[in-house]
Design a protein around this motif. Structure first.
Motif, PDB file in Angstrom:
ATOM      1  N   ALA A   1       0.840  -1.036   0.074  1.00  0.00           N
ATOM      2  CA  ALA A   1       0.085  -0.027  -0.175  1.00  0.00           C
ATOM      3  C   ALA A   1       0.887   1.349  -0.067  1.00  0.00           C
ATOM      4  O   ALA A   1       0.586   2.237  -0.796  1.00  0.00           O
ATOM      5  N   GLU A   2       2.094   1.278   0.893  1.00  0.00           N
ATOM      6  CA  GLU A   2       2.588   2.566   0.799  1.00  0.00           C
ATOM      7  C   GLU A   2       3.648   2.662  -0.472  1.00  0.00           C
ATOM      8  O   GLU A   2       3.832   3.758  -0.745  1.00  0.00           O
ATOM      9  N   ALA A   3       3.891   1.588  -0.998  1.00  0.00           N
ATOM     10  CA  ALA A   3       4.732   1.784  -2.102  1.00  0.00           C
ATOM     11  C   ALA A   3       4.069   2.206  -3.346  1.00  0.00           C
ATOM     12  O   ALA A   3       4.361   2.989  -3.863  1.00  0.00           O
ATOM     13  N   ASN A   4       2.648   1.623  -3.439  1.00  0.00           N
ATOM     14  CA  ASN A   4       1.679   2.311  -4.189  1.00  0.00           C
ATOM     15  C   ASN A   4       1.100   4.023  -3.923  1.00  0.00           C
ATOM     16  O   ASN A   4       1.238   4.426  -5.185  1.00  0.00           O
ATOM     17  N   ILE A   5       1.063   4.035  -2.990  1.00  0.00           N
ATOM     18  CA  ILE A   5       0.751   5.632  -2.624  1.00  0.00           C
ATOM     19  C   ILE A   5       2.096   6.402  -3.089  1.00  0.00           C
ATOM     20  O   ILE A   5       1.732   7.385  -3.732  1.00  0.00           O
ATOM     21  N   LEU A   6       3.253   6.072  -2.527  1.00  0.00           N
ATOM     22  CA  LEU A   6       4.301   7.009  -3.047  1.00  0.00           C
ATOM     23  C   LEU A   6       4.768   6.942  -4.308  1.00  0.00           C
ATOM     24  O   LEU A   6       4.915   7.958  -5.114  1.00  0.00           O
ATOM     25  N   ALA A   7       4.300   5.742  -5.170  1.00  0.00           N
ATOM     26  CA  ALA A   7       4.658   5.657  -6.651  1.00  0.00           C
ATOM     27  C   ALA A   7       3.601   6.798  -7.117  1.00  0.00           C
ATOM     28  O   ALA A   7       3.908   7.348  -8.215  1.00  0.00           O
ATOM     29  N   ARG A   8       2.213   6.628  -6.715  1.00  0.00           N
ATOM     30  CA  ARG A   8       1.440   7.755  -7.102  1.00  0.00           C
ATOM     31  C   ARG A   8       1.694   9.094  -7.113  1.00  0.00           C
ATOM     32  O   ARG A   8       1.653   9.933  -8.197  1.00  0.00           O
ATOM     33  N   LYS A   9       2.277   9.514  -5.865  1.00  0.00           N
ATOM     34  CA  LYS A   9       2.918  10.788  -5.639  1.00  0.00           C
ATOM     35  C   LYS A   9       4.022  11.093  -6.585  1.00  0.00           C
ATOM     36  O   LYS A   9       4.211  12.219  -7.113  1.00  0.00           O
ATOM     37  N   ILE A  10       5.049  10.179  -6.728  1.00  0.00           N
ATOM     38  CA  ILE A  10       6.169  10.348  -7.721  1.00  0.00           C
ATOM     39  C   ILE A  10       5.674  10.723  -8.888  1.00  0.00           C
ATOM     40  O   ILE A  10       6.135  11.521  -9.862  1.00  0.00           O
ATOM     41  N   ALA A  11       4.768   9.601  -9.513  1.00  0.00           N
ATOM     42  CA  ALA A  11       4.449   9.779 -10.627  1.00  0.00           C
ATOM     43  C   ALA A  11       3.811  11.340 -11.082  1.00  0.00           C
ATOM     44  O   ALA A  11       3.882  11.900 -12.085  1.00  0.00           O
ATOM     45  N   LYS A  12       2.980  11.668  -9.997  1.00  0.00           N
ATOM     46  CA  LYS A  12       2.494  13.182 -10.151  1.00  0.00           C
ATOM     47  C   LYS A  12       3.368  14.184 -10.474  1.00  0.00           C
ATOM     48  O   LYS A  12       3.355  15.180 -10.975  1.00  0.00           O
ATOM     49  N   SER A  13       4.467  13.914  -9.238  1.00  0.00           N
ATOM     50  CA  SER A  13       5.241  15.137  -9.236  1.00  0.00           C
ATOM     51  C   SER A  13       6.543  15.124 -10.603  1.00  0.00           C
ATOM     52  O   SER A  13       6.918  16.209 -10.635  1.00  0.00           O
ATOM     53  N   GLU A  14       6.516  13.997 -11.130  1.00  0.00           N
ATOM     54  CA  GLU A  14       7.302  13.797 -12.129  1.00  0.00           C
ATOM     55  C   GLU A  14       6.669  13.832 -13.569  1.00  0.00           C
ATOM     56  O   GLU A  14       7.067  14.220 -14.632  1.00  0.00           O
ATOM     57  N   GLY A  15       5.116  14.444 -13.596  1.00  0.00           N
ATOM     58  CA  GLY A  15       4.502  14.974 -14.525  1.00  0.00           C
ATOM     59  C   GLY A  15       4.050  13.765 -15.695  1.00  0.00           C
ATOM     60  O   GLY A  15       3.921  13.905 -16.653  1.00  0.00           O
ATOM     61  N   ILE A  16       4.016  12.603 -14.910  1.00  0.00           N
ATOM     62  CA  ILE A  16       3.645  11.207 -15.802  1.00  0.00           C
ATOM     63  C   ILE A  16       2.174  10.781 -15.438  1.00  0.00           C
ATOM     64  O   ILE A  16       1.869   9.692 -15.996  1.00  0.00           O
ATOM     65  N   SER A  17       1.722  11.320 -14.569  1.00  0.00           N
ATOM     66  CA  SER A  17       0.376  10.785 -14.071  1.00  0.00           C
ATOM     67  C   SER A  17      -0.803  10.625 -15.186  1.00  0.00           C
ATOM     68  O   SER A  17      -1.407   9.725 -15.217  1.00  0.00           O
ATOM     69  N   GLU A  18      -0.768  11.780 -15.809  1.00  0.00           N
ATOM     70  CA  GLU A  18      -1.931  11.914 -16.745  1.00  0.00           C
ATOM     71  C   GLU A  18      -1.502  11.024 -18.168  1.00  0.00           C
ATOM     72  O   GLU A  18      -2.226  10.177 -18.880  1.00  0.00           O
TER      73      GLU A  18
END
Ligand code: AMP
Length: 114
Positions: A62-79
């Motif tokens: 759970a923690e790794a997925n939440i952190l990955a989600r945050k990093i994807a957003k900050s790295e600009g690849i979420s969308e």
């Protein structure tokens, strides 16, 4: 005493480009990036691979997925999209035997993976 390279990075004995750090995880840029964004999410607890992953370690998923989600957003690849990869043992290409998730993004991915 754990002697693996990721344990040494976690203990700050070896330098790495740290993207984020929490109580239980560290995220670093991969030294050999396979995509414009290639970050590794690594539990601080030494677990060699998913084969050694115990029920009591499940909070890390759970923690790794939440952190990955945050990093994807900050790295600009979420969308645009990104991939989380967890290689297990030799046929999958695992080279560091300390469990970690790859976050890959910033380019088009193919399927099936190589
Ligand atoms: P895997 O092959 O799935 O075990 O992934 C291990 C990853 O760790 C590879 O993509 C390597 O490029 C990366 N790697 C190995 N040593 C380091 C290091 N010192 N700092 C950052 N990434 C590393």
């Amino acid at each position: 005493m754990c002697n693996c390279i990721f344990c040494k990075i976690i203990q700050k004995e070896i330098k790495a480009d740290i993207v984020s750090e929490t109580e239980n995880l560290i995220a670093i840029r991969d030294v050999n990036p396979q995509a414009p964004v290639h970050v590794l999410v690594i539990p601080k607890k030494h677990i060699a691979s998913l084969n050694e992953f115990e029920k009591s370690d499940e909070y890390l998923i759970a923690e790794a997925n939440i952190l990955a989600r945050k990093i994807a957003k900050s790295e600009g690849i979420s969308e645009s999209g990104y991939r989380l990869v967890l290689n297990t043992n030799s046929a999958a290409g695992q080279s560091v035997f300390h469990i970690h998730w790859h976050i890959l993004g910033g380019r088009e991915m193919t399927w099936p993976p190589g």
